[in-house]
Enzyme design. Sequence first.
Site, short mmCIF file in Angstrom:
data_model
loop_
_atom_site.label_atom_id
_atom_site.label_comp_id
_atom_site.label_asym_id
_atom_site.label_seq_id
_atom_site.Cartn_x
_atom_site.Cartn_y
_atom_site.Cartn_z
N THR A 232 6.38 27.24 4.73
CA THR A 232 4.92 26.49 4.53
C THR A 232 4.13 27.41 5.12
OG1 THR A 232 6.25 24.57 5.10
CG2 THR A 232 3.90 24.31 4.79
N TYR B 74 8.69 16.11 0.23
CA TYR B 74 8.37 17.29 -0.51
C TYR B 74 8.14 17.32 -2.11
CZ TYR B 74 9.40 19.12 3.83
OH TYR B 74 9.43 19.34 5.17
N LYS C 122 3.30 30.27 2.76
CA LYS C 122 2.27 29.99 1.54
C LYS C 122 1.03 29.98 1.86
CE LYS C 122 5.24 27.39 -1.36
NZ LYS C 122 5.18 26.68 -2.71
N TRP D 201 7.28 0.03 4.08
CA TRP D 201 7.69 0.78 2.76
C TRP D 201 9.11 1.50 2.86
CZ3 TRP D 201 8.94 5.87 1.09
CH2 TRP D 201 8.75 6.73 2.02
N HIS E 271 0.61 -1.14 0.04
CA HIS E 271 -0.19 0.11 -0.14
C HIS E 271 0.96 1.15 -0.03
CE1 HIS E 271 -2.93 3.06 1.16
NE2 HIS E 271 -2.24 3.31 2.11
N HIS F 220 14.79 13.77 11.79
CA HIS F 220 13.60 13.65 12.46
C HIS F 220 12.91 12.44 12.65
CE1 HIS F 220 11.21 16.31 9.45
NE2 HIS F 220 10.90 14.90 9.44
N HIS F 221 12.93 11.79 11.23
CA HIS F 221 12.59 10.25 11.29
C HIS F 221 13.15 9.32 12.37
CE1 HIS F 221 10.10 11.24 7.91
NE2 HIS F 221 11.04 12.22 7.39
N ASP G 35 7.26 20.87 -27.09
CA ASP G 35 7.37 19.64 -26.36
C ASP G 35 8.45 19.57 -25.31
OD1 ASP G 35 7.23 16.76 -25.44
OD2 ASP G 35 6.59 16.33 -27.74
N SER H 183 13.28 5.92 -13.85
CA SER H 183 12.26 6.62 -14.45
C SER H 183 12.10 8.17 -13.91
CB SER H 183 11.08 5.90 -14.41
OG SER H 183 9.97 6.98 -14.59
N SER H 184 12.32 8.32 -12.63
CA SER H 184 12.20 9.63 -12.04
C SER H 184 13.17 10.58 -12.63
CB SER H 184 11.86 9.55 -10.54
OG SER H 184 10.71 8.82 -10.22
N ARG I 13 1.50 1.45 15.12
CA ARG I 13 1.11 1.29 13.74
C ARG I 13 1.72 -0.04 13.41
NH1 ARG I 13 5.72 4.88 10.37
NH2 ARG I 13 4.45 4.13 8.81
N SER J 200 -1.79 26.86 -6.16
CA SER J 200 -1.59 28.30 -6.57
C SER J 200 -2.04 28.64 -7.84
CB SER J 200 0.08 28.50 -6.53
OG SER J 200 0.71 28.25 -5.28
N HIS K 279 13.08 12.03 3.27
CA HIS K 279 12.34 13.27 3.56
C HIS K 279 12.32 14.37 2.41
CE1 HIS K 279 10.11 15.62 6.30
NE2 HIS K 279 10.47 16.71 5.75
N GLU L 15 11.66 13.38 -0.49
CA GLU L 15 10.67 12.73 -1.19
C GLU L 15 9.09 13.21 -0.67
OE1 GLU L 15 10.40 10.60 -3.57
OE2 GLU L 15 8.20 9.85 -3.68
#
Lengths: 208, 653
Positions: free
Chosen positions: B351, B280, B354, B162, B97, B325-326, B126, B192-193, B473, B291, B276, B278
């Site tokens: 943040t 963002y 924004k 994950w 998941h 922080h993880h 293009d 790919s990315s 969890r 926006s 981390h 990721e």
Amino acid sequence: MSQAHTEPLGKASEHVHPEEQTNTGIPNKKVAMWAFLASDCMFFGTLISTHLIYRKTTGYPDVTHIFDIELTTGSTFILLMSSLFMALAVSAMHKGNLNNARWSLGAVILFGSLFLGAQVYEFHHFVHDLGLTINGSIFGTTFYTLTGTHGIHVLFGIIWLSSWLIYSFFGTMKREHALDIEVAGLYWHFVDIVWIIIFPFVYLIEYV
Amino acid sequence: MAESIVHDTHSSAKGGHAGAPQKSFFGLLKRPGEGCHPVIDWLTTVDHKKIAIMYGAAALFFLVLGGVEALIIRWQLAGPEREMISARFYNQLFTMHGTTMIFLAVMPLGAAFFNYIMPLQIGARDVAFPRLNAFSLWVFLLGGVLLNLSWFFPGGAPPVGWFAYAPLTSSTYSPGIGTDFWVLSLQVLGISSLAAAFNFIATIINMRAPGLSMMRLPVFTWMTLITSFLIILAFPAITIALVQLMFDRNFGTFFFEAGEGGRPILWQHLFWIFGHPEVYILILPAMGIISEVLPVFARKPLFGYPIIVFSGAVIGVLGFAVWSHHMFTTGLGVIALSAFALLTMLIAIPTGVKIFNWIGTLWGGRIRFDTPMLFAIGFISMFMIGGFTGIMHASVPVDTQQHDTYFVVAHFHYVLIGGSIMALLAGIYYWFPKVSGKQLSERWGKISFWLVLAGFNLAFFPMHFLGMTGMPRRTHTYRADMGWTEWNVWSTVGAFILGLGMAIFVGQIIYTAWKGRRCKADPWDSRTLEWATTSPPQAYNFPRTPIVKTRDQVWADKYDSEEIHLEWGPEEEHGIHMPDRSWYPLFAGIGLFIFALGWVLFKEPVPFIPGFANFLHLQVVGFSLLMLSIYLWALEGPGGYHLHPDKSKDPYA
């Protein structure tokens, strides 16, 4: 890719398409290569950090008796000289001197192959004579992974440049490919610079 | 396509063969030209719009798949001590998941928007490298297939979570090949990315229309650029970590083997140095979409454009400085804890800036509450809740208390569903008329919105309470006397309501794409350059080069003075130059897929094929196909042909 036949050398191409004029004046291929190199910095940064972290934390025994520092210094010098010829090849392409570029490319490939040969000899010697294997100690693990990744980068560069050298004999490589050679050159110099970091941080540091 | 006439065939890059239609190398394959079979057209297309549609369709499929996995998880947790599914299957479900939603649903949905909208917003025909773009698509698709193939092999999908912490992933504790599928498919998806990000960076930096300076760029395009930079700098860390893990599993190295000098904690560092940023990578495209949507439906320019762009860049930079922080509970030491806590709190500033700017955009606007606007406002409020719990986690003592509880699950689902998914839905409702020329029904859109909002809050808000009262969890089940039953029941009910809302949304997309009525070219009275062409745009996007005079150009064309109206460059006498289709991106992708599959099955006996002793054969086959495709790709060149716009179909021509 859409850049291949743009305005090189002031030679008039039939008509330049508007999509081939870039905002920065830097061709797309070059921007993409710079982005790739930025990314590759992080690849090598991760590998070098891993090696240095384990060097610091696991306290493996003295490895200076394993290294053959004279050989590695020599191969480092050879790799640096290959960068000189790469620069000469790019310069010759920009001047439209195909023959000169061909000789310089040949020298880059030769010197790159010598470097790679020295690495293959080094690995072979380490494994078979000194028993340093990738799954024998943490030093072997990080050392072979890091220097091996660099070696694969060199090999890829040799294949890339050899392709151009072969094309040059079949008329596929022309004056307007100066940009392509320059982009390959960016890659080659980068791989060289990475070795300049690996050499002190993996080899010389052990003698301090 | 068909409405335009093929004028002449452009000679290939290598200058060799002029004349129609271009032959591919060695005559092995004909390079498809105009009027080829539609299936071949889609398989070989280099058109960023078709590539985007395939990205979007595949991502929606994976979104449904990941959603079904989530519903099975919730069904299992609906009561105490249930045994609907086994504990192992439960572990596989939450692993798949998470991986599916992040890498196969939200990221590719973002990529679909980058592909479709960004080139239109900068007035380009293009992306910089159209064939590389097709390669990214096929590699993503095959990477998704590779990950999900694991279900069909003995041992099944990976049960490691994950973020796949070492040493759980070592061959001792995870002997099955599910973990190998996970490792290799993430490598493939990373390629790919990365390829897509190089492409977008070159496109945005180099291919903007004349007059479109960086500070006139639509914010969505800005966020595409920043996200692409995050991808190229963050993905290498996980790629190397995965290589190290693969070496540990296949070649007996010691990267994460504590007994031999390796350190499992290194995996956590490398993973979160990627992980981390990721976060963002998932949220910045969403902020870009918001926006774009807010000014259109508030009928006001975006409040504080430069500061919104700058805040996005600051978030991107700070995103690289907060990974630990993880890992607050791993014993980092006081100095590291304090530094990472401080840096994490700092991220709240850009943040918050924004969010205030978005509120400022709404302030005093003539607001229309159409479906995209509802989702956008839903985004702001739900994302704020996720943000607040995020700041709570920046505090080390609080985080230590909540670590690995359902509180964390609540937090990141508020950020990713309430944030990313809400914004992506806003974007789909907003740009669907651009992509299809048809409009999604407002009635069903609103039903979908309220179901999603209600279901989502019912499903995830109780998880805050569950986490506070200590429910861990990734627990397969829980005892009845823990007092967690009631909120779990509500959460499951909410999850199914959310699922219903999403099902209505997906059904609506399929129905409208198939049977919807055509709408106006600019149904929302929009502001940016993608609306200065037909809906859907022709293959060439813009018949002539737009010359941009101001930010919000299309709005200025409609409501502002003559001197800042859009101008068009001269008509191109040779016709519009279009890049040729190509087979090789697809073939290179297939080669990479086979190569990766070979590594997955590295140590496996081969089923069904006696005599095919080891899968190294597959690596050789895959790598050869990959290299051959790359060579033929380079040798065929971009090619190209010329189109002449049909004035009866394209009023802009």
